[in-house]
Design an enzyme around this catalytic site. Structure first.
Site, PDB file in Angstrom:
ATOM      1  N   ASP A   1      -5.394   8.621  13.738  1.00 37.01           N
ATOM      2  CA  ASP A   1      -5.653   7.963  12.889  1.00 37.01           C
ATOM      3  C   ASP A   1      -7.027   6.951  12.580  1.00 37.01           C
ATOM      4  O   ASP A   1      -6.139   5.694  11.625  1.00 37.01           O
ATOM      5  CB  ASP A   1      -4.854   7.567  11.493  1.00 37.01           C
ATOM      6  CG  ASP A   1      -4.900   8.302   9.980  1.00 37.01           C
ATOM      7  OD1 ASP A   1      -6.108   8.377   9.702  1.00 37.01           O
ATOM      8  OD2 ASP A   1      -4.299   7.481   9.265  1.00 37.01           O
TER       9      ASP A   1
ATOM     10  N   GLY B   1       0.962   6.301   0.722  1.00 38.65           N
ATOM     11  CA  GLY B   1      -0.246   6.891   1.493  1.00 38.65           C
ATOM     12  C   GLY B   1       0.951   8.328   0.753  1.00 38.65           C
ATOM     13  O   GLY B   1       1.641   8.161  -0.278  1.00 38.65           O
ATOM     14  N   GLY B   2       0.174   8.785   1.728  1.00 34.14           N
ATOM     15  CA  GLY B   2       0.516  10.370   1.035  1.00 34.14           C
ATOM     16  C   GLY B   2       2.041  10.784   1.816  1.00 34.14           C
ATOM     17  O   GLY B   2       2.343  11.414   0.511  1.00 34.14           O
TER      18      GLY B   2
ATOM     19  N   LYS C   1       7.662   0.121   6.364  1.00 28.32           N
ATOM     20  CA  LYS C   1       7.686   1.951   5.995  1.00 28.32           C
ATOM     21  C   LYS C   1       8.334   1.720   5.543  1.00 28.32           C
ATOM     22  O   LYS C   1       9.035   2.438   6.900  1.00 28.32           O
ATOM     23  CB  LYS C   1       5.566   1.925   7.174  1.00 28.32           C
ATOM     24  CG  LYS C   1       5.673   3.109   6.781  1.00 28.32           C
ATOM     25  CD  LYS C   1       4.450   3.368   7.990  1.00 28.32           C
ATOM     26  CE  LYS C   1       3.989   4.357   7.721  1.00 28.32           C
ATOM     27  NZ  LYS C   1       2.560   5.237   8.799  1.00 28.32           N
TER      28      LYS C   1
ATOM     29  N   VAL D   1       4.125   0.947   2.030  1.00 33.34           N
ATOM     30  CA  VAL D   1       4.345   0.052   2.593  1.00 33.34           C
ATOM     31  C   VAL D   1       4.649  -1.219   2.126  1.00 33.34           C
ATOM     32  O   VAL D   1       4.213  -1.396   0.871  1.00 33.34           O
ATOM     33  CB  VAL D   1       3.018  -0.086   3.598  1.00 33.34           C
ATOM     34  CG1 VAL D   1       3.448  -1.420   5.102  1.00 33.34           C
ATOM     35  CG2 VAL D   1       2.899   0.632   4.584  1.00 33.34           C
TER      36      VAL D   1
ATOM     37  N   GLY E   1       0.873  -1.443   0.349  1.00 30.21           N
ATOM     38  CA  GLY E   1      -0.365  -0.137  -0.251  1.00 30.21           C
ATOM     39  C   GLY E   1       1.044   1.350  -0.174  1.00 30.21           C
ATOM     40  O   GLY E   1       2.452   1.268   0.449  1.00 30.21           O
TER      41      GLY E   1
END
Length: 290
Positions: A139, A21-22, A41, A26, A19
């Site tokens: 989060d 993200g910003g 990560k 990962v 995955g």
């Protein structure tokens, strides 16, 4: 960043991308020292090159490192790889089985009330453990909850794990932002930012966030589990932020009349605008759900 040919910190051989993200991606990885499969990560290169961003990324993980709990994906280690052309900040995590709640709902639709209660029970148990050492997640969102159905396809509390304490911080620290990003301003100050669909009002305002901010997000998560939608599905980020600040908490039963009114009451109280009006803790919310 290439896949299996890349080794980070002389020990983590990267596999598939799990995955992104910003602020980070990962990867599945194998720890060459232990032979164990983990999740690694890795901070995006443009952020890894900036000392303030690296330190913010690693500091959050260090705070979460003492957490060992059946409902939490543990942090195994953190560091910076200086062997390449540019530094690479990394966080090694336990590899969680199953899929994220967002993926599960996308495949199977909203959860039954019983399954939603099981998921939120596991999440709240994880938050209780974090809050007990003064750590706020900030989060709590469907992409950060892993679920593992049993052989019959049912979801139970035991199969739920909360991951990514990348936004976690000591109680009372402000969190500012509008998207799932880690930012560094012009003066080099780093700040973490949460998922706009699940931000508490105080997080939107950049105010200090305590355990009741996580309670708000758990209420929003429960709404998603029951309906398949975030609480305020607006067209723009600005509209969503205003809804967190101004709109009344949504009723899951407005989307599906079969949802028990008791779960409506839990979602509404968890998502009240004033933290003083919410459940005071994850334990209190869990008791109400039970």
């Amino acid at each position: 960043m290439s896949g299996s040919s890349r080794v980070i910190a002389g020990r983590f051989r990267l596999g598939e991308l799990l995955g992104t993200g910003g602020s980070a991606s990962v990867y599945a990885a194998v720890d060459g020292r232990t032979g164990l499969g983990i999740a690694l990560k890795v901070l995006h290169p443009h952020l890894s090159e900036r000392p303030a961003a690296r330190e913010a990324f690693l500091a959050e993980a260090r705070r979460a490192q003492p957490l060992r709990h059946p409902h939490i994906v543990g942090v195994l280690g953190v560091g910076v790889d200086h062997d390449g052309e540019a530094p690479v900040a990394w966080i090694a995590l336990e590899r969680a089985a199953g899929s994220s709640l967002s993926q599960h709902v996308a495949r199977n639709g909203p959860l039954t009330p019983a399954h939603a209660v099981a998921v939120i029970d596991g999440v709240l148990r994880a938050l209780e453990a974090a809050h007990a050492i003064g750590l706020i997640h900030r989060d709590v969102s469907p992409s950060n909850v892993m679920v593992v159905p049993d052989a019959s396809g049912a979801l139970a509390s035991d199969g739920v794990r909360l991951l990514d304490f990348g936004l976690a911080d000591a109680t009372g620290t402000a969190a500012i932002g509008t998207d799932d990003l880690l930012s560094v301003d012009a003066k080099g100050r780093a700040g973490v930012m949460g998922n706009v669909n699940y931000m508490s009002p105080e997080q939107v305002r950049g105010m200090p966030v305590d355990a009741r901010g996580d309670v708000y997000q758990a209420g929003a998560l429960l709404h998603f589990a029951l309906t398949g939608r975030p609480p305020f599905p607006c067209q723009t980020t600005g509209q969503t932020l205003r809804a967190h600040l101004e709109a009344p908490p949504p009723l899951p039963s407005a989307s599906d009349g079969s949802i028990p009114r008791g779960l409506d009451r839990v979602v509404v109280r968890a998502m009240l605008k004033d933290p003083a009006d919410r459940f005071p803790s994850g334990a209190a919310m869990r008791a109400a759900v039970a």
